[in-house]
Enzyme design. Structure first.
Site, PDB file in Angstrom:
ATOM      1  N   GLN A  82      81.388  34.467  -0.882  1.00  0.00           N
ATOM      2  CA  GLN A  82      81.681  35.870  -0.573  1.00  0.00           C
ATOM      3  C   GLN A  82      81.856  36.049   0.929  1.00  0.00           C
ATOM      4  O   GLN A  82      80.895  36.338   1.641  1.00  0.00           O
ATOM      5  CB  GLN A  82      80.530  36.740  -1.086  1.00  0.00           C
ATOM      6  CG  GLN A  82      80.692  38.199  -0.804  1.00  0.00           C
ATOM      7  CD  GLN A  82      81.116  38.976  -2.007  1.00  0.00           C
ATOM      8  OE1 GLN A  82      80.841  38.592  -3.117  1.00  0.00           O
ATOM      9  NE2 GLN A  82      81.778  40.080  -1.788  1.00  0.00           N
ATOM     10  N   PHE A  83      83.078  35.875   1.415  1.00  0.00           N
ATOM     11  CA  PHE A  83      83.322  35.990   2.859  1.00  0.00           C
ATOM     12  C   PHE A  83      83.031  37.380   3.379  1.00  0.00           C
ATOM     13  O   PHE A  83      82.711  37.567   4.553  1.00  0.00           O
ATOM     14  CB  PHE A  83      84.749  35.554   3.219  1.00  0.00           C
ATOM     15  CG  PHE A  83      85.801  36.578   2.935  1.00  0.00           C
ATOM     16  CD1 PHE A  83      86.193  37.466   3.924  1.00  0.00           C
ATOM     17  CD2 PHE A  83      86.403  36.656   1.691  1.00  0.00           C
ATOM     18  CE1 PHE A  83      87.175  38.414   3.676  1.00  0.00           C
ATOM     19  CE2 PHE A  83      87.378  37.589   1.436  1.00  0.00           C
ATOM     20  CZ  PHE A  83      87.769  38.475   2.423  1.00  0.00           C
ATOM     21  N   THR A  84      83.075  38.392   2.513  1.00  0.00           N
ATOM     22  CA  THR A  84      82.869  39.762   2.971  1.00  0.00           C
ATOM     23  C   THR A  84      81.440  40.029   3.433  1.00  0.00           C
ATOM     24  O   THR A  84      81.187  41.067   4.045  1.00  0.00           O
ATOM     25  CB  THR A  84      83.254  40.779   1.882  1.00  0.00           C
ATOM     26  OG1 THR A  84      82.413  40.581   0.741  1.00  0.00           O
ATOM     27  CG2 THR A  84      84.718  40.639   1.485  1.00  0.00           C
TER      28      THR A  84
END
Length: 149
Positions: A82-84
């Site tokens: 989850q890069f966010t």
């Protein structure tokens, strides 16, 4: 590395309508974010923490000393990149993703977390890196914690 850890009764991730990973709980759904300075050593450290952190009820409500970990229960984990988690929305109305590591750096580190968990004996399901994933879960508690290394 950052991880949002949710204690779940069940969790699943789908890509294009296909279930690519699912667990039945009690277990953990773990969203993993990677930043530029992260290393394989940090990935291994995160895996060890996820396997041993005591997030499950044990004992009586009056005695929390009996809380249990995934390793105690042989509880499964669903690990999803989850890069966010490294999004920054402090300025303006659009988040920036500058602190998130690019895919060629992040993907092997998320894979390293999964590999280390499996080496420790964990049953691990995953999402698909870089895909448009739909995650569903039943949060047990609700119970959510943030781990940061």
């Amino acid at each position: 590395m950052r991880a949002v850890v949710q204690r779940v009764a069940e969790a699943a991730v789908t890509v294009d309508g296909e279930t690519v990973g699912a667990i039945e709980g009690p277990g953990l759904c773990v969203l993993v974010g990677v930043t530029h300075e992260d290393t394989p050593e940090k990935a291994a450290q995160l895996a060890r923490k996820l396997w041993s952190v005591r997030l499950f009820d044990g004992g009586t409500p009056d005695d929390r000393s009996g809380e249990l970990s995934c390793s105690d229960l042989n509880a499964p984990l669903l690990v999803i990149s989850q890069f966010t988690l490294y999004g920054d929305a402090r300025k303006g109305r659009r988040p920036t993703w500058n602190a998130a590591a690019p895919g060629p750096l992040a993907e092997p580190l998320v894979d390293a977390v999964v590999a280390e968990l499996r080496a420790l004996g964990a049953k691990v399901e995953t999402g698909r890196f870089g895909a448009d994933m739909k995650v569903s879960l039943v949060n047990d508690g609700p119970f959510t914690v943030l781990l940061e290394l």
